[in-house]
Each structure stands twice: as structure tokens, then as C-alpha cells.
Design a protein around this motif. Structure first.
Motif, short mmCIF file in Angstrom:
data_model
loop_
_atom_site.label_atom_id
_atom_site.label_comp_id
_atom_site.label_asym_id
_atom_site.label_seq_id
_atom_site.Cartn_x
_atom_site.Cartn_y
_atom_site.Cartn_z
N UNK A 52 0.80 -1.23 0.00
CA UNK A 52 0.00 0.00 0.00
C UNK A 52 0.83 1.28 0.00
N UNK A 53 1.95 1.29 0.72
CA UNK A 53 2.76 2.51 0.77
C UNK A 53 3.37 2.81 -0.59
N UNK A 54 3.67 1.76 -1.37
CA UNK A 54 4.18 2.01 -2.72
C UNK A 54 3.05 2.43 -3.65
N UNK A 55 1.89 1.81 -3.52
CA UNK A 55 0.75 2.19 -4.37
C UNK A 55 0.31 3.63 -4.10
N UNK A 56 0.60 4.13 -2.91
CA UNK A 56 0.28 5.52 -2.63
C UNK A 56 1.18 6.46 -3.43
N UNK A 57 2.36 5.97 -3.82
CA UNK A 57 3.28 6.74 -4.65
C UNK A 57 2.97 6.52 -6.12
N UNK A 58 2.82 5.26 -6.49
CA UNK A 58 2.56 4.88 -7.87
C UNK A 58 1.33 3.99 -7.92
N UNK A 59 0.17 4.52 -8.22
CA UNK A 59 -1.06 3.73 -8.20
C UNK A 59 -1.08 2.60 -9.21
N UNK A 60 -0.21 2.64 -10.22
CA UNK A 60 -0.13 1.54 -11.17
C UNK A 60 0.66 0.36 -10.61
N UNK A 61 1.45 0.61 -9.57
CA UNK A 61 2.21 -0.47 -8.95
C UNK A 61 3.25 -1.07 -9.87
N UNK A 62 3.89 -0.24 -10.68
CA UNK A 62 4.90 -0.72 -11.62
C UNK A 62 6.27 -0.16 -11.25
N UNK A 63 7.29 -0.89 -11.66
CA UNK A 63 8.66 -0.43 -11.48
C UNK A 63 9.35 -0.45 -12.85
N UNK A 64 10.24 0.55 -13.07
CA UNK A 64 10.70 1.57 -12.14
C UNK A 64 9.67 2.69 -11.96
N UNK A 65 9.90 3.44 -10.89
CA UNK A 65 9.17 4.65 -10.61
C UNK A 65 10.19 5.61 -10.01
N UNK A 66 10.05 6.89 -10.27
CA UNK A 66 10.97 7.84 -9.67
C UNK A 66 10.21 8.97 -8.99
N UNK A 67 10.85 9.54 -8.00
CA UNK A 67 10.44 10.81 -7.41
C UNK A 67 11.60 11.78 -7.59
N UNK A 68 11.32 12.93 -8.16
CA UNK A 68 12.37 13.91 -8.40
C UNK A 68 11.83 15.31 -8.14
N UNK A 69 12.27 15.91 -7.06
CA UNK A 69 11.84 17.26 -6.70
C UNK A 69 10.31 17.36 -6.66
N UNK A 70 9.69 16.36 -6.05
CA UNK A 70 8.24 16.38 -5.88
C UNK A 70 7.45 15.80 -7.03
N UNK A 71 8.10 15.49 -8.14
CA UNK A 71 7.40 14.91 -9.28
C UNK A 71 7.59 13.40 -9.31
N UNK A 72 6.51 12.70 -9.60
CA UNK A 72 6.55 11.24 -9.70
C UNK A 72 6.31 10.84 -11.16
N UNK A 73 7.15 9.93 -11.64
CA UNK A 73 6.97 9.34 -12.98
C UNK A 73 7.06 7.83 -12.84
N UNK A 74 6.21 7.11 -13.59
CA UNK A 74 6.26 5.66 -13.47
C UNK A 74 6.15 4.93 -14.81
N UNK A 75 6.50 5.56 -15.89
CA UNK A 75 6.68 4.87 -17.18
C UNK A 75 8.15 4.97 -17.52
#
Length: 219
Positions: A52-75
């Protein structure tokens, strides 16, 4: 600081390779595929793609995912194109035309190659390559890869790399997809320029460092 969620035995390799090429400092948060965990939702389960803590960051639940200066990308392709553009150097597009070409090759790999290349990779990794059923899967996948591989072959017979005749993020994105088919040698024997290009990409120090880390990671 850049945070990368994932593990080396996943599509995160393409982002970790790029981070090495760019010399980026980053925090790696290990998130493994839920399919590799007996009970991914157990209280003592390692962080995985259903946690759940990861899905809160990336609701698709895929890796890789990044957080960079407040922005999240997961493709992964978007992640790599973003990081290359942000940090510049020769791996990034030099102008709008190169930007379009790098996107085209990245999407080409994702849409025209990855699905069937993964069928080859998974069949081999599951130990089914020498079974009749496994051979049938590989033969169908390889047949469907002939056309996109010929497109790559034609381009790479005239260019050492995909864009601007230099190594770039496009080469990382495409090489990490083409790699999935690497176990099927006839496909590469029929496309020697593709094989030579992949060898060039995989001879780079950043790739070797990434691959060494992958080999050291638990299967």
C-alpha cells in the motif's frame, strides 16, 4: 535527491543504466515484483508492487518509478527521456528533431518489440526453451520480431547509433528492450548490424556496472 523505486531484476535496469551514464546521485528504494513474493500483502512481506505505501506513490504499482523534486513518474521510457533532457550531456537530444527521433525509437521499441522479446526472455528464464511448447512460443515471437528487427538493421547498417550517430538515451531505451530477445541467436545472426550495435551498447562501463549489480541481486 532523485529516488528510484525498483530492483535491478526489472525494467528499472534501463533507468539505472542511464543514471550511471549521467553520473547521478540517487537513492534506490528496493521494490520487487509482487509475483515474486509468496504473500505480497503479509505484514512482514518486503516492499513490493502491491504494498500500500508504494501504491500511494505509484497507483499503477509498476517499477521503475521515480520521485524527483516532488514529481513522480512511473513509465520507464518517460523517466529516461525526462532524466536525459534534465541533465543534458551527449545522451540528451540536441534539438527538437533529435527529441522527436529519440521518442520515436523509444516508443517503437515499447510497442513493436518488447512484448514478443519478453516472450522469448521469459520462456528461456523459465527453463522451457527446450520443450516443444517453449519452442513454439519462441518461434512465433521471433517471427513477429523479424519486421521490426529489419527496420533496426536497415538503420544501424548505416549508423553506429540510433540518433545523431552518437550514443544516447534512445540507445539505452531500445537496447534494454532488444536485450530480452538476445537468447534467440538466429534473430541476431540474421541482423548483424543490430548485434554489433547491441554489443557496442553493452560494452559501455555504465552498462557493465549496472549488469554487475543485477548479477549480485537475489534472483
Amino acid at each position: 535527491m532523485l529516488t528510484i523505486y525498483g530492483v535491478y531484476r526489472s525494467r528499472a535496469t534501463r533507468t539505472l543504466w542511464l543514471a550511471g551514464e549521467l553520473g547521478l546521485n540517487f537513492k534506490l528504494v528496493p521494490v520487487i515484483q509482487a509475483r515474486r513474493v509468496e504473500d505480497p500483502l503479509a505484514a512482514n512481506a518486503p516492499m513490493n508492487t502491491l504494498t500500500p505505501s508504494f501504491l500511494a506513490i505509484n497507483p499503477m504499482g509498476t517499477i521503475p518509478c521515480i520521485e524527483d523534486e516532488g514529481m513522480v513518474l512511473y513509465e520507464s521510457m518517460a523517466i529516461n527521456l525526462y532524466l536525459a533532457r534534465k541533465h543534458g550531456t551527449a545522451v540528451a537530444p540536441a534539438d527538437l528533431a533529435e527529441d522527436a527521433q529519440m521518442m520515436q525509437w523509444s516508443f517503437f521499441a515499447a510497442t513493436e518489440i518488447e512484448t514478443n522479446a519478453l516472450k522469448i526472455s521469459s520462456t528461456v528464464s523459465e527453463g522451457l526453451a527446450n520443450t516443444d511448447a517453449g519452442q513454439a512460443v519462441i518461434e512465433v515471437a521471433a517471427r513477429l520480431l523479424r519486421r521490426p528487427f529489419k527496420v533496426l538493421e536497415q538503420h544501424l547498417s548505416e549508423n553506429e547509433y540510433l540518433v545523431g550517430n552518437r550514443f544516447s538515451v534512445a540507445d539505452i531505451n531500445v537496447a534494454e528492450v532488444v536485450r530480452y530477445a538476445q537468447a534467440h541467436t538466429p534473430l541476431f545472426e540474421a541482423n548483424p548490424a543490430v548485434k554489433a550495435w547491441l554489443d557496442r551498447c553493452q560494452s559501455r562501463a555504465a552498462f557493465k556496472a549496472m549488469w554487475s549489480a543485477r548479477d549480485s541481486e537475489a534472483a
